[in-house]
Design a protein around this motif. Sequence first.
Motif, PDB file in Angstrom:
ATOM      1  N   HIS A   1       0.793  -1.107  -0.054  1.00 53.35           N
ATOM      2  CA  HIS A   1       0.044   0.071  -0.203  1.00 53.35           C
ATOM      3  C   HIS A   1       0.937   1.330  -0.134  1.00 53.35           C
ATOM      4  O   HIS A   1       0.454   2.181  -0.735  1.00 53.35           O
TER       5      HIS A   1
ATOM      6  N   ASP B   1      -1.466   8.583   6.659  1.00 49.53           N
ATOM      7  CA  ASP B   1      -1.282  10.118   6.192  1.00 49.53           C
ATOM      8  C   ASP B   1      -0.519  10.673   7.325  1.00 49.53           C
ATOM      9  O   ASP B   1      -0.495  10.290   8.513  1.00 49.53           O
TER      10      ASP B   1
ATOM     11  N   GLN C   1       1.068   3.918  -2.737  1.00 56.67           N
ATOM     12  CA  GLN C   1       0.669   5.576  -2.504  1.00 56.67           C
ATOM     13  C   GLN C   1       1.627   6.397  -2.665  1.00 56.67           C
ATOM     14  O   GLN C   1       1.384   7.551  -2.925  1.00 56.67           O
TER      15      GLN C   1
END
Length: 302
Positions: free
Chosen positions: A137, A197, A141
């Motif tokens: 991921h 994030d 990303q």
Amino acid sequence: MTLLRCFCFLSILCCCNSKPNTEAIHVSVLRGPSAIAFAHWMEKTPVIDGKPLFVQIIDSPDLMQAALIKGEADIAVLPMISAANLYNKGIRYHLAGCPIWGTLYLAGKNEKNISSGNKAVLHIFGTGTTPDILTRHYLWQHKLDYTLNYSFTTAQEIMQGILAGKIDHAVLGEPFLNIALRKDSTLNILADLNRPDSASSGFAQTAILYAPTLEKNRKTIDSLLTLSCRFAVEQPELAIQILEKENIFVPGMLTPESIKRCKIDYKTASEAQENILRFLQLIKQYEPKALGGKMPDEKFYK
């Protein structure tokens, strides 16, 4: 001594010598970062309803799963993926919350390949597990192009490969990352894989489950877990001493910096529900079978 007086004396003697209730609440914790959050319980055994909480270290996820299926653990600490999978299989423990928010990092002997566009080999362990999914991921990303190599099956093997000069880039978790950093001054942390994030505290990667029989003690359990996690964060040197004394980690495996990198912070299931849901949705996106093919229903969070 009359017969009556003798009987009374024997009755008192028996009461004085009777064994106290030694029934314990069994807490099963996987060997690794999760154990750090329970150092306080190992040093000062908590008591709930007159029963001491006995912490037992489990050496593998398979053994932990067996203990839960057999109902041998009253409280258990395991990967959130495993907790959701067991729930979907009908193993009805309750979710207390999350104590660990990430221990995974991308490490390398230089930084040029992480951003230069050159396709480097990245060694990773645990196909279909949390490290694998969070790595894939992160790379997607951040649009990073690595060739993933799964030839080393454990974090310890990867650490040994780095120290032997066989690996340049790898995903490592604590405490193996800490050992590698101490022994190889050319190794750097290139990325934190635990944050969806920059504003996030991390992924809800670890779960604490408890047996339905302890539901009435839920608030007490939450309070004890909060104190234990806070102890590890606020007094890391003392936590390390306890863990080494209990032979859970050998001297030198942990440092205050490595404990900080584990992101220890207990959140109850209700406090962390949104984060847990987001994490499990991510797992389902990459590896649905890791959850048993579906998301757990709302009762999983109650």
